[in-house]
Design a protein around this motif. Sequence first.
Motif, short mmCIF file in Angstrom:
data_model
loop_
_atom_site.label_atom_id
_atom_site.label_comp_id
_atom_site.label_asym_id
_atom_site.label_seq_id
_atom_site.Cartn_x
_atom_site.Cartn_y
_atom_site.Cartn_z
N ARG A 245 42.67 43.26 44.18
CA ARG A 245 43.01 42.37 43.09
C ARG A 245 41.90 42.41 42.04
O ARG A 245 40.72 42.34 42.37
CB ARG A 245 43.09 40.96 43.65
N THR A 246 42.28 42.53 40.78
CA THR A 246 41.30 42.46 39.69
C THR A 246 41.64 41.23 38.87
O THR A 246 42.75 41.12 38.37
CB THR A 246 41.39 43.70 38.79
N VAL A 247 40.70 40.30 38.74
CA VAL A 247 40.99 39.13 37.91
C VAL A 247 39.89 38.93 36.89
O VAL A 247 38.74 39.31 37.09
CB VAL A 247 41.15 37.84 38.75
N LYS A 248 40.31 38.32 35.80
CA LYS A 248 39.33 37.98 34.77
C LYS A 248 38.65 36.68 35.17
O LYS A 248 39.31 35.76 35.68
CB LYS A 248 40.03 37.82 33.44
N LEU A 249 37.37 36.59 34.90
CA LEU A 249 36.67 35.34 35.19
C LEU A 249 37.15 34.27 34.23
O LEU A 249 37.55 34.57 33.10
CB LEU A 249 35.17 35.55 35.03
N PRO A 250 37.10 32.99 34.66
CA PRO A 250 37.45 31.92 33.73
C PRO A 250 36.56 32.03 32.49
O PRO A 250 35.37 32.29 32.62
CB PRO A 250 37.12 30.65 34.51
N THR A 251 37.14 31.84 31.35
CA THR A 251 36.37 32.02 30.11
C THR A 251 36.80 31.04 29.04
O THR A 251 37.87 30.45 29.13
CB THR A 251 36.53 33.47 29.59
#
Lengths: 449, 292
Positions: A245-251
């Motif tokens: 799984r590749t997820v973007k960090l909360p930003t």
Amino acid sequence: MLPRSASAFCGFYVAKADASLYNKASQVVLTHHDNKTVLSMMNDYKGDLTEFAMVVPVPVVLQKGQINVGDRKLFERIDAFSAPRLVEYFDPDPCQQRFAADMLMESAPMGAAVRKGMSAKRTKSLGVKVEAEYTVGEYDIVILSAKESDGLETWLQESGYNIPSGARRALKPYIKQKLKFFVAKVNLKEQAKTGLTYLRPLQFAFNSRRFMLPIRLGMINADGPQEILLYVLTKDGRVETTNYRTVKLPTGMDVPVFVKEEFKDFYRSMFDEQVRKENMKTVFTEYFWNMGWCDPCAADPLSPEELRNLGVFWLEEPSSPITSGRPQRRFAPPGRPSGPVPVMVTRLHLRYTPDTFPEDLFFQETQDRANYQARYVLRHPWKGSIDECPQAKPYFEQLKDRREREAETLASLTGWDISTIREKQQSSFEIPVSENNGNGQDGWWKNLW
Amino acid sequence: MTKDSSKNIRIVQAFLMLSILGAGAVAKDFSLDPVQVLLAFLGGLSAQYICLRLLGIKHAGYQSAIITCIGVSLLLRSDNLYAHALAAAAAVISKFSIRISGKHVFNPANFGVLIGLSLLPGTWISAGQWGSGTALAFWLIAFGSVSLMRLRFQLMTWSFLTAYVGIFIFHRVLWMGYETSVLLHHLENGTLLLFAFFMISDPKTAPNHTAAKLLQTLIVAGTAYVWQFEFYMTNALLWSLLFASLLVPVWDRLFTAPQFEWRSFGGTNNDVVSPSHNFRTADARPIAAPVR
């Protein structure tokens, strides 16, 4: 600053005797386009240089010209350019922090003596073939092919390396895939000539359909979670892993202003917390942007020459960036791109253990071109008096709500204790209370006890 | 619910897929815009409506189109708003237009997603997006759902999974020396499970004969394995199924068996089967059947 307990790399370090050799967070630049790959690897090896060795599976026997010793500055540049950032909204100059500068390689002490070569006969009897030998920069490099993992392990052991237990099992799948092994050690004479106290990054270029990064070998001598910062340079789109799984960090969140003083702690805690939530089974995206511009910029974009040194072979010689109608938020200094270039960077960050990442990383370049950056926002409150004007009171009431939201956001992102956060908020700026309070108006009870 | 009513099975299937879509979008950051899902439905259902009108088909519903739209939404990712709508429409249109011997050739969602991926800009498939937590839930849902269905519906799923896992164990674990944890890691992949439970098992695009079904799943599993692990190309399962679908008319010619037909009325345990030469369009029932 990131946890230091990690030891990592695409290859493993092998030690003579029982010296504990640990490689902490590694940085890798993976440039990939059209089945061509340039891999640049920098590690922060700390230990005796005589005991340094790196083993990386590669798809082909590399020619000498395919191997290069690169400049550590390139990693500093791409790291700074893509690092998570903090912005302040009342100030025209966005605040820039470069936490990852802490992850740079540290100098390693000089050692002595180099292993002696093994006889050709013995090498052959082990089913190991030395396909090529080169000295490039401060590294002595051999490219090996092997028929059996047992033979390769024995060869490495008899060549003077103390192979970590488990190497055999990890080597086998690569041998079965008919991969070659790139083995590098330090040539002390050449190293002394460089006058440097650290090892420079190794780079190699090769053709292969595999868009992947071998990480399993590097797990053999791990004594805890390992960490990799990976910058993937491609022509078109965002890169993600296909087998994890590749997820973007909360930003983009508003966080309390005191975070400015402890941004490194904040980012580390937030990353720890996100890793915990995902059970350490996820690859995180920290940045995806065109290499030619940024908004806000944590550092100047890399020059075309720097990009080529990192393996961007498709960038044409004259430094003529593609012009487009896109507004450029930061004017680059001379020699830097002044607008979008046909190079995208995806910055991936992963922490892993042998259990949570049982397989090497495989990637795909998606057609996703939506910019992304890990960016956190500070909003400094207005510091006037509550009685200065009629609008001041509602402003401070809103501020109180906003501050609470910021505290909750921070607690949720980092797992920090919310009451401590509130105290810190209070000590960084106390929201003024109207002197009218306590006179039968709102908050009349505040002065009772 | 009548246990074996095939109509109900499709409703259960749609419900399960919707649950997975909802849970995934909420909990797993599918980077999927709800508007994209709505537009997928708009595209797919409009295409179904238009095709039914143009072909004058009256006894067909929208269940299969709904399942197609969910499938497209689950698999396709895009940085624009039109890709999902076009892919879903292409999927549904393929069902009416690409037909051999009265049977549509491609699983509509499979076709639509790959057409979207190949022809539309800004599209991709995030094979690794599910994560292991979702996989566990998925297995539970899948096991729960198949218990509602008869073996007939499960055959392709289990035969495919057996073939895939078998090849994996023999080649990758026993021969190449990979750890068993790598196999378990692959079995957590949501795309694999979605594919096995909701795509390859599609009875309308499967071969008619049981032996051919088994052969077909073996071919799909083998091709996907080679595609992924020998040629290092992405989206192996979907491409493998797409190409293998072209073999189905050959199998149907070689192995004669009655063709599958969804039955839209309950009260019996039998799926409607009709000789393939009688069958014209998807969702249409050439045999007289009362529709409630």
